[in-house]
Scaffold this active site. Structure first.
Site, mmCIF file in Angstrom:
data_model
loop_
_atom_site.group_PDB
_atom_site.id
_atom_site.type_symbol
_atom_site.label_atom_id
_atom_site.label_comp_id
_atom_site.label_asym_id
_atom_site.label_seq_id
_atom_site.Cartn_x
_atom_site.Cartn_y
_atom_site.Cartn_z
ATOM 1 N N HIS A 113 16.549 32.740 44.211
ATOM 2 C CA HIS A 113 16.210 31.769 43.180
ATOM 3 C C HIS A 113 16.198 30.369 43.816
ATOM 4 C CE1 HIS A 113 15.744 30.146 39.207
ATOM 5 N NE2 HIS A 113 16.710 29.285 39.470
ATOM 6 N N GLU A 178 14.767 28.872 51.793
ATOM 7 C CA GLU A 178 14.776 30.189 51.133
ATOM 8 C C GLU A 178 14.617 31.313 52.146
ATOM 9 O OE1 GLU A 178 12.498 30.902 47.576
ATOM 10 O OE2 GLU A 178 12.341 28.780 47.147
HETATM 11 C C1 GAR Z 1 10.134 31.297 45.537
HETATM 12 O O1 GAR Z 1 10.363 29.912 45.488
HETATM 13 C C2 GAR Z 1 11.241 32.029 44.806
HETATM 14 O O2 GAR Z 1 12.507 31.473 45.003
HETATM 15 C C3 GAR Z 1 10.793 31.881 43.385
HETATM 16 O O3 GAR Z 1 9.407 32.110 43.431
HETATM 17 C C4 GAR Z 1 8.907 31.665 44.698
HETATM 18 C C5 GAR Z 1 8.117 32.770 45.323
HETATM 19 O O4 GAR Z 1 7.533 32.344 46.524
HETATM 20 N N1 GAR Z 1 11.470 32.798 42.509
HETATM 21 C C6 GAR Z 1 11.905 32.475 41.295
HETATM 22 O O5 GAR Z 1 11.717 31.385 40.788
HETATM 23 C C7 GAR Z 1 12.648 33.589 40.575
HETATM 24 N N2 GAR Z 1 13.428 33.044 39.503
HETATM 25 P P1 GAR Z 1 6.989 33.400 47.559
HETATM 26 O O6 GAR Z 1 6.113 34.345 46.753
HETATM 27 O O7 GAR Z 1 6.211 32.591 48.552
HETATM 28 O O8 GAR Z 1 8.172 34.102 48.166
#
Ligand code: GAR
Length: 214
Positions: A113, A178
């Protein structure tokens, strides 16, 4: 040995940069695992094309094709089981899991998250952080339970917010943290002994250090 590695099932809904970083960490042996399958609930998720092009087993299971969350989750769980998955990694998977799904992989589902939970759960966490005016935000990898962005925390990384920070700027700086956070969490959870006490994930090294006489 390949067969002793944990098998990960990665669930995505979009770009899939966290999934890509997990795949690369497996390939470079930074985590003792391999990605057995990548599943998206959206056919247009760019990440699913990358995974297929990379030679990974992939599936699109659209939630729109099912009458209920439970029925969709059952199809996803079935696919994960068929791929021999030990651990489920939610990587930008924008669906709340049913209790049935969570119970199918007890303490074996991780989520990332883009905020320092318990602050700013739910959608648009980076925008929520900017709107609130916090000076520090970050990201969290946690074990998944039945509540949204709620389970015991495995790893967090923090980031100072700049005075002139835009939401796009924050997202692009945070995504780097992340990727590091997810790999760190997976490597600890797969390589160390750990237990959950209350809300806390306690790693074996920490337990022994605490018990060591001063
Ligand atoms: C990321 O920032 C992840 O933390 C967020 O969606 C994005 C996906 O990026 N997730 C949430 O907000 C879940 N609550 P990605 O597809 O490039 O990994």
């Amino acid at each position: 040995m390949e067969s002793s590695k944990a098998v990960l099932g990665v669930l995505i809904s979009g770009r899939g940069s966290n999934m890509k970083s997990i795949v690369e960490a497996c390939e470079s042996d930074d985590i003792p695992a391999r990605v057995g399958i990548v599943i998206s609930n959206r056919g247009d998720a760019p990440g699913i094309g990358w995974a297929a092009g990379h030679g990974l087993d992939t599936a699109v299971i659209s939630h729109r094709d099912f009458e209920s969350r439970e029925a969709h989750d059952r199809a996803v769980v079935g696919k994960l089981r068929a791929a021999g998955v030990d651990w489920v990694c939610l990587a930008g998977y924008m669906r709340l899991l049913s209790a049935e799904f969570v119970q199918a992989f007890p303490r074996r589902i991780l989520n990332i998250h883009p905020a320092l939970l318990p602050a700013f759960p739910g959608l648009d966490a980076q925008q929520q952080a900017l709107d609130y005016g916090v000076r520090v935000t970050g990201c969290t990898v946690h074990l998944v339970d039945e509540k949204l962005d709620h389970g015991p925390i495995v790893a967090q990384r923090s980031l100072k917010i700049r005075d002139d920070e835009s939401v796009e700027g924050l997202k692009s700086r945070l995504i780097i943290e992340e990727h590091r956070c997810y790999v760190e969490a997976l490597s600890r959870i797969l390589e160390e002994q750990w237990d959950v006490q209350g809300r806390r994930v306690i790693f074996e090294k920490r337990i022994s250090a605490a018990r060591r006489p001063h």
